[in-house]
Design an enzyme around this catalytic site. Structure first.
Site, short mmCIF file in Angstrom:
data_model
loop_
_atom_site.label_atom_id
_atom_site.label_comp_id
_atom_site.label_asym_id
_atom_site.label_seq_id
_atom_site.Cartn_x
_atom_site.Cartn_y
_atom_site.Cartn_z
N ASN A 177 24.85 34.06 -30.14
CA ASN A 177 25.70 34.92 -30.95
C ASN A 177 24.77 35.82 -31.75
O ASN A 177 24.18 35.39 -32.73
CB ASN A 177 26.57 34.05 -31.88
N TRP A 178 24.65 37.05 -31.27
CA TRP A 178 23.70 37.98 -31.93
C TRP A 178 24.21 38.42 -33.30
O TRP A 178 23.47 39.00 -34.07
CB TRP A 178 23.48 39.21 -31.05
N LYS A 179 25.48 38.21 -33.57
CA LYS A 179 26.10 38.70 -34.81
C LYS A 179 25.86 40.21 -34.93
O LYS A 179 25.77 40.89 -33.91
CB LYS A 179 25.60 37.90 -36.01
N GLY A 216 22.58 31.36 -33.25
CA GLY A 216 22.56 32.64 -33.94
C GLY A 216 21.16 33.23 -33.94
O GLY A 216 20.71 33.82 -32.95
N GLY A 217 20.44 33.05 -35.04
CA GLY A 217 19.13 33.67 -35.24
C GLY A 217 18.18 33.51 -34.06
O GLY A 217 17.53 34.48 -33.64
N GLU A 254 32.19 32.81 -40.29
CA GLU A 254 31.98 34.09 -40.97
C GLU A 254 33.25 34.94 -40.94
O GLU A 254 33.57 35.64 -41.90
CB GLU A 254 30.79 34.83 -40.32
N GLY A 306 22.43 29.61 -40.38
CA GLY A 306 21.51 30.59 -40.97
C GLY A 306 20.69 30.04 -42.12
O GLY A 306 20.02 30.79 -42.83
N GLU A 364 30.34 24.08 -35.77
CA GLU A 364 29.29 24.73 -36.55
C GLU A 364 29.49 24.40 -38.03
O GLU A 364 30.26 25.09 -38.72
CB GLU A 364 29.35 26.25 -36.38
P1 13P Z 1 22.18 30.24 -36.76
O1 13P Z 1 21.71 29.69 -35.44
O2 13P Z 1 21.46 31.48 -37.17
O3 13P Z 1 22.20 29.18 -37.81
O4 13P Z 1 23.71 30.69 -36.55
C1 13P Z 1 24.62 29.81 -35.99
C2 13P Z 1 25.87 30.54 -35.70
O5 13P Z 1 26.60 30.88 -36.59
C3 13P Z 1 26.18 30.84 -34.30
O6 13P Z 1 27.48 31.29 -34.16
#
Ligand code: 13P
Length: 253
Positions: A9-11, A237-238, A100, A176, A170
């Protein structure tokens, strides 16, 4: 055997050129290195890149995901994107119910449930996110809370529909933050969720559903997390913004 997933998930990250380079690298590395045919790599890129980036994917091992959708088919919803639009540019998975979006955009369980229906109606796969806050965990209500997200978001589905859903647990406190749930904490929640699904749909159905863990998944902790019996991969994510690290995560089963 349940399907395993490394879903990125690149956000709201990357420019078009950066994203293009990142996805091309991931596709090439996965094609060259990922040998487990039961593992699917999913890449959730920003909305404006979907149409072009779909054309960069020339392997069944990688699939394109959107990070959001609107439940309505069309109409006066300025700025929103319908599932049929996503489908028309090659999207296969849609991430919904992310904390989010629930927290910052006030998306409630009913709205998320409507997205599940819209995605399934178009034949795409929802990645249904759930997870508790730190305060809820500390108050000891994390199981009840996540169970209620499940009940409200998914339990209107038939067994055949449910089987087409991918779940992502999650915990919000792990997103994050660099704080990962321990593999025992992840397993405990995933087992509880599978039991909850089994209570309504039966064990056979529950055993078919892939439940991913998300929250600071990194190349150095993926193997331990993915080694747990009810953890079927990660929503990343990250660490999905680094092609080498993300591919290594996909190879951690
Ligand atoms: P991180 O891996 O950056 O903690 O993010 C997780 C996330 O929200 C994936 O959807």
């Amino acid at each position: 055997m349940r399907k395993k997933y490394a879903a990125g998930n690149w956000k709201m990250n990357t420019t078009f050129d950066e994203g293009k380079k990142l996805l091309s690298e991931v596709v090439n590395m996965v094609k060259d290195e990922l040998t487990d045919a039961n593992v699917k790599v999913v890449v959730g890129v920003p909305m404006p890149y979907l149409s072009t980036f779909g054309q960069l994917i020339d392997t069944d091992k990688v699939a394109l995901a959107a990070q959001n959708c609107h439940p309505e088919a069309s109409g006066a919803f300025t700025g929103e994107t319908s599932v049929s639009m996503l489908k028309s540019v090659g999207v296969k998975y849609v991430i919904i119910g992310h904390s989010e979006r629930r927290e910052m955009f006030n998306e409630d369980d009913a709205f998320v449930a409507a997205k599940v229906d819209a995605i399934l109606a178009e034949g795409l796969t929802p990645i249904f996110c759930c997870g508790e806050t730190l305060a809820q965990r500390e108050a000891g209500i994390h199981f009840d809370f996540v169970r209620s997200q499940f009940t409200n978001g998914l339990f209107h589905l038939s067994a055949d529909e449910l089987k087409k859903v991918v779940i992502a647990y999650e915990p919000i406190w792990a997103i994050g933050t660099g704080v990962t749930a321990s593999s025992e904490q992840a397993q405990e929640m995933h087992k509880m969720l599978r039991d909850h699904l089994a209570s309504k749909y039966g064990q056979d159905v529950a055993d078919e559903i892939s439940i991913l863990y998300g929250g600071s998944v990194k190349p150095n902790n993926a193997k331990e997390l993915f080694g747990m019996p009810d953890v079927d991969g990660g929503l990343v994510g990250g660490a999905s913004l680094d092609s080498r690290g993300f591919t290594d995560i996909a190879k951690s089963f």
